[in-house]
Design a protein around this motif. Structure first.
Motif, PDB file in Angstrom:
ATOM      1  N   ARG A   1       0.836  -1.214   0.000  1.00 38.56           N
ATOM      2  CA  ARG A   1       0.000   0.000   0.000  1.00 38.56           C
ATOM      3  C   ARG A   1       0.869   1.261   0.000  1.00 38.56           C
ATOM      4  N   PHE A   2       1.945   1.250   0.787  1.00 43.41           N
ATOM      5  CA  PHE A   2       2.846   2.398   0.836  1.00 43.41           C
ATOM      6  C   PHE A   2       3.528   2.596  -0.515  1.00 43.41           C
ATOM      7  N   ARG A   3       3.893   1.501  -1.181  1.00 40.31           N
ATOM      8  CA  ARG A   3       4.461   1.583  -2.535  1.00 40.31           C
ATOM      9  C   ARG A   3       3.478   2.269  -3.473  1.00 40.31           C
ATOM     10  N   GLU A   4       2.221   1.904  -3.385  1.00 37.38           N
ATOM     11  CA  GLU A   4       1.201   2.498  -4.253  1.00 37.38           C
ATOM     12  C   GLU A   4       1.089   3.999  -4.019  1.00 37.38           C
ATOM     13  N   VAL A   5       1.175   4.432  -2.749  1.00 35.68           N
ATOM     14  CA  VAL A   5       1.121   5.853  -2.422  1.00 35.68           C
ATOM     15  C   VAL A   5       2.311   6.573  -3.052  1.00 35.68           C
ATOM     16  N   LEU A   6       3.519   6.021  -2.872  1.00 33.50           N
ATOM     17  CA  LEU A   6       4.719   6.652  -3.429  1.00 33.50           C
ATOM     18  C   LEU A   6       4.670   6.715  -4.955  1.00 33.50           C
ATOM     19  N   GLU A   7       4.204   5.641  -5.583  1.00 38.50           N
ATOM     20  CA  GLU A   7       4.104   5.638  -7.045  1.00 38.50           C
ATOM     21  C   GLU A   7       3.180   6.745  -7.534  1.00 38.50           C
ATOM     22  N   GLU A   8       2.137   6.995  -6.761  1.00 36.49           N
ATOM     23  CA  GLU A   8       1.166   8.018  -7.146  1.00 36.49           C
ATOM     24  C   GLU A   8       1.719   9.428  -6.969  1.00 36.49           C
ATOM     25  N   ILE A   9       2.462   9.675  -5.898  1.00 34.54           N
ATOM     26  CA  ILE A   9       2.896  11.046  -5.621  1.00 34.54           C
ATOM     27  C   ILE A   9       4.225  11.421  -6.285  1.00 34.54           C
ATOM     28  N   LEU A  10       5.051  10.449  -6.630  1.00 35.08           N
ATOM     29  CA  LEU A  10       6.323  10.786  -7.279  1.00 35.08           C
ATOM     30  C   LEU A  10       6.080  11.094  -8.753  1.00 35.08           C
ATOM     31  N   PRO A  11       6.607  12.207  -9.236  1.00 31.40           N
ATOM     32  CA  PRO A  11       6.339  12.595 -10.627  1.00 31.40           C
ATOM     33  C   PRO A  11       7.057  11.687 -11.631  1.00 31.40           C
ATOM     34  N   ASP A  12       6.457  11.541 -12.799  1.00 28.03           N
ATOM     35  CA  ASP A  12       7.055  10.730 -13.858  1.00 28.03           C
ATOM     36  C   ASP A  12       8.290  11.394 -14.460  1.00 28.03           C
ATOM     37  N   THR A  13       8.522  12.672 -14.144  1.00 26.74           N
ATOM     38  CA  THR A  13       9.667  13.407 -14.695  1.00 26.74           C
ATOM     39  C   THR A  13      10.949  13.180 -13.897  1.00 26.74           C
ATOM     40  N   LEU A  14      10.913  12.289 -12.915  1.00 25.17           N
ATOM     41  CA  LEU A  14      12.106  12.047 -12.101  1.00 25.17           C
ATOM     42  C   LEU A  14      13.295  11.563 -12.937  1.00 25.17           C
ATOM     43  N   GLN A  15      13.031  10.791 -13.984  1.00 30.83           N
ATOM     44  CA  GLN A  15      14.141  10.297 -14.814  1.00 30.83           C
ATOM     45  C   GLN A  15      14.886  11.461 -15.455  1.00 30.83           C
ATOM     46  N   GLU A  16      14.156  12.452 -15.922  1.00 26.90           N
ATOM     47  CA  GLU A  16      14.789  13.637 -16.517  1.00 26.90           C
ATOM     48  C   GLU A  16      15.657  14.356 -15.478  1.00 26.90           C
ATOM     49  N   THR A  17      15.150  14.463 -14.266  1.00 26.69           N
ATOM     50  CA  THR A  17      15.918  15.089 -13.187  1.00 26.69           C
ATOM     51  C   THR A  17      17.197  14.308 -12.912  1.00 26.69           C
ATOM     52  N   LEU A  18      17.087  12.989 -12.832  1.00 28.50           N
ATOM     53  CA  LEU A  18      18.271  12.153 -12.585  1.00 28.50           C
ATOM     54  C   LEU A  18      19.286  12.280 -13.716  1.00 28.50           C
ATOM     55  N   ASP A  19      18.807  12.299 -14.950  1.00 29.91           N
ATOM     56  CA  ASP A  19      19.711  12.439 -16.102  1.00 29.91           C
ATOM     57  C   ASP A  19      20.441  13.781 -16.056  1.00 29.91           C
ATOM     58  N   ASN A  20      19.703  14.849 -15.731  1.00 33.46           N
ATOM     59  CA  ASN A  20      20.323  16.175 -15.643  1.00 33.46           C
ATOM     60  C   ASN A  20      21.369  16.229 -14.529  1.00 33.46           C
ATOM     61  N   LEU A  21      21.056  15.658 -13.376  1.00 33.14           N
ATOM     62  CA  LEU A  21      22.008  15.647 -12.269  1.00 33.14           C
ATOM     63  C   LEU A  21      23.255  14.829 -12.606  1.00 33.14           C
ATOM     64  N   GLN A  22      23.065  13.747 -13.359  1.00 30.28           N
ATOM     65  CA  GLN A  22      24.228  12.951 -13.772  1.00 30.28           C
ATOM     66  C   GLN A  22      25.133  13.759 -14.699  1.00 30.28           C
ATOM     67  N   GLN A  23      24.528  14.498 -15.626  1.00 33.52           N
ATOM     68  CA  GLN A  23      25.325  15.330 -16.531  1.00 33.52           C
ATOM     69  C   GLN A  23      26.111  16.381 -15.745  1.00 33.52           C
ATOM     70  N   ILE A  24      25.457  17.006 -14.788  1.00 25.66           N
ATOM     71  CA  ILE A  24      26.142  18.003 -13.952  1.00 25.66           C
ATOM     72  C   ILE A  24      27.274  17.333 -13.179  1.00 25.66           C
ATOM     73  N   ARG A  25      26.989  16.211 -12.569  1.00 28.74           N
ATOM     74  CA  ARG A  25      27.993  15.492 -11.767  1.00 28.74           C
ATOM     75  C   ARG A  25      29.214  15.136 -12.611  1.00 28.74           C
ATOM     76  N   ASN A  26      28.969  14.702 -13.832  1.00 33.73           N
ATOM     77  CA  ASN A  26      30.074  14.304 -14.719  1.00 33.73           C
ATOM     78  C   ASN A  26      30.949  15.498 -15.115  1.00 33.73           C
ATOM     79  N   LYS A  27      30.373  16.706 -15.079  1.00 35.48           N
ATOM     80  CA  LYS A  27      31.127  17.903 -15.491  1.00 35.48           C
ATOM     81  C   LYS A  27      31.833  18.588 -14.330  1.00 35.48           C
ATOM     82  N   LEU A  28      31.487  18.210 -13.104  1.00 40.53           N
ATOM     83  CA  LEU A  28      32.078  18.873 -11.942  1.00 40.53           C
ATOM     84  C   LEU A  28      33.559  18.557 -11.811  1.00 40.53           C
TER      85      LEU A  28
END
Length: 188
Positions: free
Chosen positions: A142-169
């Motif tokens: 049930r808790f998994r279902e709640v998290l799946e509902e509230i976490l945005p589908d755009t998280l992958q884009e955020t992770l990809d952007n942070l990886q690009q920044i991390r690689n350039k630091l």
């Protein structure tokens, strides 16, 4: 108190044995393949549900063996998941695993488990495992279902952007961490 140590296993680099061809075996096989579809899995049971056969046809790394459990099935395995409807068989398998120093999960029997299968939230590369220390898989679901509902589908884009920044630091580890912490402050 939950003293479990959470880890994420590279199942696709391990040999997994599942013993049980009923509903629990199907549930465990489905969970393994949902997280690591190229895992080498051998599933052993004297009778195997049709749904398991169908799932195995879609996954070439799954081997089905229609047979009763024997200790020889543990050879060259790294991890064992047990889900038969016979408690004495489950205990025997757990004892055999202990003798071989193999990690084992026995469904619905926390005291025989070395590890628990968690309820998992997946959003692209983000994976969150939820444990109730074996007390309530239903709550974890049930808790998994709640998290799946509230976490945005755009998280992958955020992770990809942070990886690009991390690689350039540039700089040492601490400088990189300080910069990434500064960038991600807005996520609080």
């Amino acid at each position: 108190m939950n003293t479990l140590f959470p880890i994420f296993l590279k199942l696709e680099q391990l040999q997994v044995l599942i013993v049980g061809g009923g509903y629990v075996g199907l549930e465990k096989l489905t969970a393994v393949l949902a997280n690591a579809p190229k895992t080498d899995v051998t599933l052993v049971a004297p009778e195997i549900r049709a749904e398991i056969h169908e799932l195995a046809q879609q996954h070439p790394y799954v081997k089905l063996v229609v047979d009763v459990y024997r200790p020889s099935f543990l050879e060259e395995k790294d991890l064992v998941i047990v889900g038969t409807n016979d408690k004495s068989v489950n205990r025997k398998i757990q004892e055999d695993c202990k003798a071989k120093r193999l990690l084992v999960n026995v469904a619905d029997t926390p005291d025989l488990c070395d590890f628990y299968l968690s309820s998992v939230v997946k959003k692209g590369d983000l994976k969150i495992a939820i444990s109730t220390n074996g007390k309530s898989p239903t709550f974890a679901k049930r808790f998994r279902e709640v998290l799946e509902e509230i976490l945005p589908d755009t998280l992958q884009e955020t992770l990809d952007n942070l990886q690009q920044i991390r690689n350039k630091l540039k700089g040492d580890f601490q400088e990189k961490m300080d910069k990434l912490n500064e960038i991600t402050k807005v996520m609080k």
